[in-house]
Design an enzyme around this catalytic site. Structure first.
Site, PDB file in Angstrom:
ATOM      1  N   LEU A  54       0.827  -1.201   0.000  1.00  0.00           N
ATOM      2  CA  LEU A  54       0.000   0.000   0.000  1.00  0.00           C
ATOM      3  C   LEU A  54       0.866   1.257   0.000  1.00  0.00           C
ATOM      4  CD1 LEU A  54      -2.333  -1.565   2.636  1.00  0.00           C
ATOM      5  CD2 LEU A  54      -3.122  -0.859   0.369  1.00  0.00           C
ATOM      6  N   PRO A  55       0.280   2.417  -0.371  1.00  0.00           N
ATOM      7  CA  PRO A  55       1.091   3.628  -0.546  1.00  0.00           C
ATOM      8  C   PRO A  55       1.660   4.248   0.726  1.00  0.00           C
ATOM      9  CG  PRO A  55      -0.926   3.750  -1.837  1.00  0.00           C
ATOM     10  CD  PRO A  55      -1.078   2.591  -0.914  1.00  0.00           C
ATOM     11  N   THR A  85       5.923   0.798   2.502  1.00  0.00           N
ATOM     12  CA  THR A  85       6.937   1.594   3.197  1.00  0.00           C
ATOM     13  C   THR A  85       6.202   2.625   4.049  1.00  0.00           C
ATOM     14  OG1 THR A  85       8.527   1.330   1.396  1.00  0.00           O
ATOM     15  CG2 THR A  85       8.919   3.122   2.947  1.00  0.00           C
ATOM     16  N   LYS A 160      14.538   0.385   4.954  1.00  0.00           N
ATOM     17  CA  LYS A 160      13.993   0.880   3.682  1.00  0.00           C
ATOM     18  C   LYS A 160      14.057   2.392   3.593  1.00  0.00           C
ATOM     19  CE  LYS A 160      11.902   1.261  -0.197  1.00  0.00           C
ATOM     20  NZ  LYS A 160      10.508   0.869  -0.471  1.00  0.00           N
ATOM     21  N   LYS A 235       7.149  11.118   0.089  1.00  0.00           N
ATOM     22  CA  LYS A 235       6.600  10.503   1.301  1.00  0.00           C
ATOM     23  C   LYS A 235       7.664   9.749   2.076  1.00  0.00           C
ATOM     24  CE  LYS A 235       5.020   6.537   1.176  1.00  0.00           C
ATOM     25  NZ  LYS A 235       5.448   5.143   1.486  1.00  0.00           N
TER      26      LYS A 235
END
EC number: 1.1.1.31
Length: 291
Positions: A54-55, A85, A160, A235
């Site tokens: 998912l975003p 992430t 990450k 983001k």
């Protein structure tokens, strides 16, 4: 990326149940025999191994905790693998909530981008107990070529966001060098070749050159379509800056990279691949009527 990952699972012989807010994105999977769920809770009802991609943090929280979320129907002993992430603190919170329901939550964000998802060459950075990592490793390797155990829940996210901060910085540096070289009269392909046989070599120059026409099968040669979007990079850089603040870690280049990608969003590049920073650096280039 999630659809490519799911296709690789099917190709490796797994039976899957899929859900997406845009059903048209998974039509090919359903045509290949995948079951289609009406909501995340139905996925949890049918499966004991669940992968989410998912975003951002709010999307992950909704998919797991909403009225028709995964936690409403999760099976005891289920393995929940989040490849998004997100903020490591959100990951740890969800892991606690999963444990209360008798399930196991691991974070397993990925590196490699859309092409790696398509070609099953992703790298998974996994946070959780080592025994839990071993339980999901073979599944992850159906979708990638590397799976690394980083430590406890949340450490995969930490790895990450650090990686993506380095990636953003190197992409900006590669774009600056390529733009300067072109303005000095160097052929773009020659400039890319020089970088890759010299000390300026990096992933951005070698695998993902930001200049159109230098490499084939990369977003820059396809109008910066596909790949990893500018908004998503901004983001991730925001997550890195949040972590840097919490840990009192100096990240001056990471902070500047965050600002550059936020300015790119305001300049109309939000939906372009993050390598479009090359376009942003070109003097006088116009996006959607904005300088």
């Amino acid at each position: 990326m999630g659809s490519h990952m799911a296709k690789n699972l099917v190709a490796k012989g797994h039976s899957i149940t899929v859900y997406d807010v845009h059903p048209e994105r998974i039509t090919q999977l359903v045509d290949s025999g995948a079951l289609f769920a009406q909501h995340p809770a139905e996925v949890a009802q049918n499966c004991d191994r669940i992968i989410t991609m998912l975003p951002s943090s709010p999307h992950v929280q909704e998919v797991y905790t909403a009225e028709q979320g995964i936690f409403q129907q999760v099976k005891p002993g289920a393995l929940l693998i989040d490849c998004s992430t997100i903020d490591p603190s959100v990951t740890r919170e969800l892991a606690i909530r999963a444990q209360k329901r008798g399930a196991v939550f691991l974070d397993a964000p990925v590196s490699g981008g859309v092409n790696a998802a398509k070609n099953a060459t992703l790298t998974f950075m996994v946070g959780g107990k080592e025994s839990e990592f071993e339980a999901v490793k073979d599944l992850l390797l159906c979708m990638g070529e590397n799976a690394v155990h980083c430590g406890d829940v949340g450490t995969g996210q930490g790895a990450k966001i650090c990686n993506n901060m380095a990636l953003a910085i190197s992409m900006i540096g590669t774009s600056e060098a390529m733009n300067l070289g072109i303005r000095l009269g160097l052929d773009p392909k020659m400039m890319g070749k020089i970088l890759n046989m010299s000390s300026g070599r990096c992933w951005a120059s070698e695998v993902y050159n930001p200049v159109p026409g230098v490499m084939e099968n990369v977003p820059s040669t396809n109008g910066y379509q596909g790949g990893f979007g500018t908004a998503l990079m901004a983001k991730d850089l925001g997550l890195a800056q949040l972590a840097a603040t919490k840990t009192s870690s100096p990240t001056p280049l990471g902070s500047l990279a965050h600002q550059i990608y936020r300015m790119m969003i305001n300049s109309g590049l939000s939906n372009k691949d993050f390598s479009s920073v090359f376009l942003y650096l070109q003097e006088g280039h116009t996006f959607n009527g904005k300088k």
